[in-house]
Design a protein around this motif. Sequence first.
Motif, short mmCIF file in Angstrom:
data_model
loop_
_atom_site.label_atom_id
_atom_site.label_comp_id
_atom_site.label_asym_id
_atom_site.label_seq_id
_atom_site.Cartn_x
_atom_site.Cartn_y
_atom_site.Cartn_z
N LYS A 140 0.84 -1.20 0.00
CA LYS A 140 0.00 0.00 0.00
C LYS A 140 0.88 1.25 0.00
CE LYS A 140 -3.62 -2.48 2.51
NZ LYS A 140 -4.35 -2.63 3.78
N GLY A 141 1.03 1.83 -1.20
CA GLY A 141 1.96 2.94 -1.37
C GLY A 141 1.67 4.15 -0.50
N ASP A 142 0.40 4.56 -0.40
CA ASP A 142 0.06 5.74 0.39
C ASP A 142 0.36 5.54 1.87
OD1 ASP A 142 -1.94 3.82 0.46
OD2 ASP A 142 -3.54 5.28 0.81
N VAL A 143 0.08 4.32 2.37
CA VAL A 143 0.34 4.01 3.78
C VAL A 143 1.84 3.97 4.06
CG1 VAL A 143 0.08 2.29 5.60
CG2 VAL A 143 -1.82 2.73 4.03
N ILE A 144 2.58 3.35 3.17
CA ILE A 144 4.03 3.25 3.35
C ILE A 144 4.69 4.63 3.29
CG2 ILE A 144 6.16 2.47 2.20
CD1 ILE A 144 4.79 0.32 3.84
N GLU A 145 4.20 5.47 2.40
CA GLU A 145 4.74 6.83 2.29
C GLU A 145 4.51 7.61 3.58
OE1 GLU A 145 4.35 10.83 -0.55
OE2 GLU A 145 3.14 9.04 -0.97
#
Length: 393
Positions: free
Chosen positions: A218-223
């Motif tokens: 999950k890109g948004d969460v990892i960012e």
Amino acid sequence: MTPEALKAVLQEQIDGLAIKKIVFSRPTDKSVLRADARLIMLKSGLNLQVATYMADGKALHRNIPSKGCADQVYKFFEEGFRQMNIITSGGDIQAMLSKSGKLSTAGKIEKALEKAESNIGGNDKKRGYIIEEKPTPFLEKLGVMDKNGRVFDKKRAKFRQINKFLEIVGDTVSRIDHDGSICVYDLCCGKGYLTFALYHYLKNILGLDARVYGVDLKGDVIEKCGAWAEELGFEGLTFICDNIENIRPKNRVDMVVALHACDIATDIAIAHAVKWNSQALLSAPCCQHELSKQMKADVLEGMFRQNILRYRFAQLATDTLRCELLECCSYSVTAMEFIDPDETDKNLMIKALRQKKPLSADKVKNMVDQYKKRIDALGVSPTLFALLRDRLF
């Protein structure tokens, strides 16, 4: 059971300290979501603390002295709810009220024979949490507590989960070899609650030179997690947005964590822990669907017609077979309850420690042969077996 009989049983369980939790549901007021009650010890003595959770997000608390409190508890129930579940050390009772106010009950509770002090919580009882209820920047950042260190009511279960997890981590770290530095991969880390806690514990409490990697798709969460780690000064904590299968550790891996990875994602995480020769694995499986769809054992046909029984059997079979494969790979394995089953039924943790001396080839062959007999009997082909085939043959 009559209301008076129910109140008598309830008071007996309260006096015997057997109450684990009372849950009130099906509220008659739409502004209320639910309520629950637990025994707590205050300076004034033993109380039953009733927490009412409102639709607007607020939680109202009321403390009732335990002596003779069953009448008040029942009145609270009949004036605002249609269902009450009394959960005790000796069994459970479900009480239901019809629209006309008629009471019906189901279940049975054994008489409280001895006082169970472990069922008592409370503001005046020392809980012994690893992370105490005091200002903790990463928990404030994650929305678990406010800047004064007060844990939000909605996050109290998460706070308990974090501390229980760290107890298991502490025991695990004491059983592996390290030279003051430790490398951990948290696979399918999600929102990172336990990833942040893990790094904080290893670095700031145990004083280890910790490198912790949180991996998720999950890109948004990892960012967001990466930005928070930088703001908190957690230099040894790195978040990676990628598929687990693309991860190639450059150095040794001491521990792999995989908590609530869905279905075969747990198998992929376990397989990587084994392939990386990780000294330890902590996995809390979730959503074990794979075997439920495959099982074709004639002897269990009657049970398999009931979907809920089929799924629960598949859950146990899946995790039993996972433990067995880890043992085949020279790990010592323990299955344990991770958190209170009253809070979630997804509370199983598989803890595996790599043995100092690998099993002999003959021993592994015999164990694998027995494993194959079991999966053939169930008519299943577990993903983890396929992933570890090269390791086992």
